[in-house]
Design an enzyme around this catalytic site. Sequence first.
Site, PDB file in Angstrom:
ATOM      1  N   GLU A  55      -3.471   5.219   6.730  1.00  0.00           N
ATOM      2  CA  GLU A  55      -4.523   5.582   5.803  1.00  0.00           C
ATOM      3  C   GLU A  55      -4.029   5.692   4.365  1.00  0.00           C
ATOM      4  O   GLU A  55      -4.720   5.292   3.433  1.00  0.00           O
ATOM      5  CB  GLU A  55      -5.183   6.898   6.232  1.00  0.00           C
ATOM      6  CG  GLU A  55      -6.568   7.019   5.631  1.00  0.00           C
ATOM      7  CD  GLU A  55      -7.198   8.376   5.852  1.00  0.00           C
ATOM      8  OE1 GLU A  55      -6.646   9.182   6.620  1.00  0.00           O
ATOM      9  OE2 GLU A  55      -8.242   8.619   5.239  1.00  0.00           O
ATOM     10  N   ASP A  56      -2.859   6.253   4.197  1.00  0.00           N
ATOM     11  CA  ASP A  56      -2.416   6.573   2.839  1.00  0.00           C
ATOM     12  C   ASP A  56      -1.346   5.650   2.262  1.00  0.00           C
ATOM     13  O   ASP A  56      -0.903   5.861   1.131  1.00  0.00           O
ATOM     14  CB  ASP A  56      -1.864   8.016   2.803  1.00  0.00           C
ATOM     15  CG  ASP A  56      -2.960   9.036   3.064  1.00  0.00           C
ATOM     16  OD1 ASP A  56      -4.134   8.663   2.910  1.00  0.00           O
ATOM     17  OD2 ASP A  56      -2.637  10.185   3.416  1.00  0.00           O
TER      18      ASP A  56
END
Length: 484
Positions: free
Chosen positions: A75-76
């Site tokens: 996600e990051d």
Amino acid sequence: MTVEQIAQKMQENQPGLDTRIIFEAYQFAKLAHGEQKRKTGEPYIIHPLHTAYILAQIKADLPTVVAGILHDVPEDTSTTIEEVAATFGTEIASLVAGVTKLSKVKYRGIERYRESLRKMFLAMAEDLRVVLIKFADRLHNLRTLDAVEPKSKIKTASETLEIYAPIAGLLGVWSLKWQMEDLCFKYLHPAEYKDLEYRYEIERKAELNQYIQKIKLLLASELDQVGIHYTIEGRFKHLYSIWKKMSDKHRKFDDIHDVFALRVIVDNVSDCYKVLGIIHSLWTPNYNRFKDYIAVPKPNGYRSLHTTVFGPHGKSTEFQIRTQAMHNEALYGVSAHFAYKEKNRKPLRWVKEILDLQREIKDTGEFITQAKLNIFQNRIFVFTPKGDVYDLPADATPVDFAYAVHTDIGNKCTAAMINNKIAKLDQKLVNGDTVEIILDQSRKRPNADWLKFVSTKKAKDKIKIQTKKFSLERLKKIVPGLGK
Ligand code: MN
């Protein structure tokens, strides 16, 4: 927090475990997160490490802990889930993917609430371990919540209190539930939290600890004499549950008496009963407060002996006696099951219930209403005369009970015996009641008036179906030609 501490904790849980993959995951995640920082200013990697350590503390299995280290990578960062799969295999990658899916909730307000609840259930249906990682992730975020802006602080804390904490309780992961609740309490009601913390932690606990110490010594010397291997610890009710009890029952702090208990952990079941005998020989038991949850476990699987005695100075004192395995289950719920893989363990009734409910109800709005009614409400446990146990919502009546046992019993019920006393069909049941349903075999259908007091979906649906059928038949008689 270091990766070595995580590996060490895992080896305590499972001696001889090969922990190399933990170090590999650490290197992988550290590289992926690179120079990223958290809002607290710390290097980002600190957060996944804490998440993984919390998972090790609740005795989660190795893939779950590894996925905890990797949980924010897709996600990051620019590293993809495919790269995670190529390095760590599909099991770990699908856990990570599950967590990523959970965090993508873009709605606001009540819609956001519904959506995150729905996602939690969907994730649970696929793999319960995903939800455990999310709990650990959330718990660490709560611990560091001071760094975020006030508005999102409130949002995170209320979402945790309304969704995460109840589900953690449902899955029996009590240690996380308690920690989450106390942190949310602190953010949502700071003044009340501070006040209670001062009175409880500072003023009261010192005095209670002295008392617990005294009891411990008395009991220990008796146990040593008979050669039982044991540990004794004091357990304190956590702040949020005290506060909740005070506000629900309109009581003052000084009127809450069950704030502490003593826990005796022994090697095997027969020692549990020996310890019980010794405690009862030292202090007079209050027989109304004795519960054998080993012989008759709670429907959620909880096992322990509970007894309350009149301790030194006549002070009411609760003991909880259990084996180490029972203790792990009581604190870590489903999480402990993954590591121990005990034989003959039954799937948790609650989990089965959620999954059934999800299959039954396709409409999301309806599902959430029912899920909240069926799961988040307080439950009571009611017995048949033969000792079978049924769990029902707190405001259930004998009619709800009758339908829970069997549709025919519901349709033909005419009166009830509660604890051997004749009772009305709309009397509210309480925890521990034994209920016997008296049937009228000539009865053709349920009474539509029962709809006014039944509380379970099953009872409502069955009564509606039967009474609708009847009115249709009657209507057909009055209006010839209808429904042909
Ligand atoms: Mn995270």
